[in-house]
Design a protein around this motif. Structure first.
Motif, short mmCIF file in Angstrom:
data_model
loop_
_atom_site.label_atom_id
_atom_site.label_comp_id
_atom_site.label_asym_id
_atom_site.label_seq_id
_atom_site.Cartn_x
_atom_site.Cartn_y
_atom_site.Cartn_z
N HIS A 94 0.80 -1.30 0.55
CA HIS A 94 0.36 -0.01 0.15
C HIS A 94 1.23 1.52 0.10
O HIS A 94 1.37 1.27 0.53
CB HIS A 94 -0.82 0.30 1.23
CG HIS A 94 -1.45 1.25 1.19
ND1 HIS A 94 -2.09 2.24 0.36
CD2 HIS A 94 -1.52 2.34 2.84
CE1 HIS A 94 -2.75 2.66 0.72
NE2 HIS A 94 -2.55 3.12 1.69
N ASP A 96 0.97 4.60 0.72
CA ASP A 96 0.12 5.26 1.56
C ASP A 96 0.16 7.12 0.93
O ASP A 96 1.53 7.47 1.51
CB ASP A 96 0.49 5.45 2.61
CG ASP A 96 -0.79 5.76 4.27
OD1 ASP A 96 -1.59 6.21 3.49
OD2 ASP A 96 -0.34 6.00 5.28
N ASP A 98 -1.23 11.37 1.50
CA ASP A 98 -1.80 12.67 1.71
C ASP A 98 -3.10 13.12 0.16
O ASP A 98 -2.19 13.79 -0.38
CB ASP A 98 -1.74 12.68 2.38
CG ASP A 98 -0.94 13.66 2.63
OD1 ASP A 98 -0.23 13.83 1.36
OD2 ASP A 98 0.43 13.94 4.17
N THR A 133 -8.64 3.14 1.21
CA THR A 133 -7.77 3.56 2.16
C THR A 133 -8.06 2.12 3.27
O THR A 133 -6.63 1.99 3.61
CB THR A 133 -6.94 4.98 3.09
OG1 THR A 133 -6.64 6.23 1.82
CG2 THR A 133 -5.94 5.28 4.27
N ARG A 137 -5.70 -0.45 3.82
CA ARG A 137 -4.67 -1.27 4.71
C ARG A 137 -5.44 -2.50 5.23
O ARG A 137 -4.43 -3.01 5.90
CB ARG A 137 -4.85 -0.18 5.86
CG ARG A 137 -3.88 1.48 6.06
CD ARG A 137 -5.22 1.92 6.68
NE ARG A 137 -3.71 3.46 6.34
CZ ARG A 137 -4.15 4.56 7.00
NH1 ARG A 137 -5.83 4.54 7.55
NH2 ARG A 137 -3.95 6.04 6.72
N THR A 143 2.85 -1.63 4.40
CA THR A 143 2.22 0.27 3.93
C THR A 143 4.00 0.70 4.00
O THR A 143 4.83 0.95 4.51
CB THR A 143 1.62 0.43 4.80
OG1 THR A 143 0.60 -0.35 4.42
CG2 THR A 143 1.60 1.85 4.89
N ASP A 145 5.13 4.55 3.33
CA ASP A 145 4.73 6.15 3.26
C ASP A 145 5.46 6.97 2.23
O ASP A 145 6.48 7.14 2.31
CB ASP A 145 5.35 6.96 4.43
CG ASP A 145 4.39 7.79 4.32
OD1 ASP A 145 4.03 9.24 3.98
OD2 ASP A 145 4.73 9.01 5.87
#
Length: 173
Positions: A94, A96, A98, A133, A137, A143, A145
């Motif tokens: 994933h 991740d 924003d 999301t 998750r 995951t 970032d």
């Protein structure tokens, strides 16, 4: 959506010495532009094509399925329950992000049917992320970032994480 799947996936595949497969590119090659599919047949039809494409890659029973590769899924692909089941056979990463991380990318890219590239694109991205999301998750083995670091740094971090993940060599990433 717009989190860097292609850039990171391409470089990761090169680092691992395996093919990079982008399901959106496979669909475009077989069926034409995604925006055209959405316009002519709707999102539901596109999702059916997407699920069939993913199954053909991940299902070992399919012709040519389940080869070791880095597989980039379209943003909404994980919402399909069949795809979710198939993803248990792979190492799921994933990416991740924003809204601040992807804002410029979605504003400049008008080729995403669910985002119009206009002022509402950021609002729509956030709405989609709110739904997707939690699924990402839940399915993710790793995951990453992607809010900080260059593509090379992110690929190095992901490569390191994959070397300690127990089943990454058994099928698609």
């Amino acid at each position: 959506m717009a989190v860097g799947k292609t850039a990171i996936g391409t470089d990761l595949a090169a680092a691992l010495g395996v093919p990079f497969v982008d399901t959106d590119a496979v669909i475009v090659a077989k069926h034409g532009a995604i925006a055209g599919i959405f316009a002519s047949h709707g999102e539901r039809h596109f999702r059916q094509l997407e699920a069939k494409t993913i199954a053909g890659i991940l299902d070992p029973a399919s012709a040519g399925g389940a080869k070791v590769c880095v597989l980039s899924l379209g943003g909404g692909a994980v919402l399909d329950s069949g795809t979710q089941q198939l993803l248990h056979r792979a190492t799921v990463v994933h990416l991740d992000a924003d809204l601040d991380t992807v804002r410029d990318r979605i504003r400049k890219n008008t080729g995403r049917p669910l985002l119009d590239g206009g002022a509402d694109a950021a609002v729509r991205w956030q709405q989609l992320a709110t739904v997707r999301t939690p699924v990402y998750r839940r399915l993710a083995d790793i995951t990453l970032d992607v809010r900080h670091g260059s593509v090379a740094e992110l690929v190095a971090a992901l490569t390191a994480a994959l070397t300690i993940h127990p089943h990454h060599q058994n099928g698609p990433l």
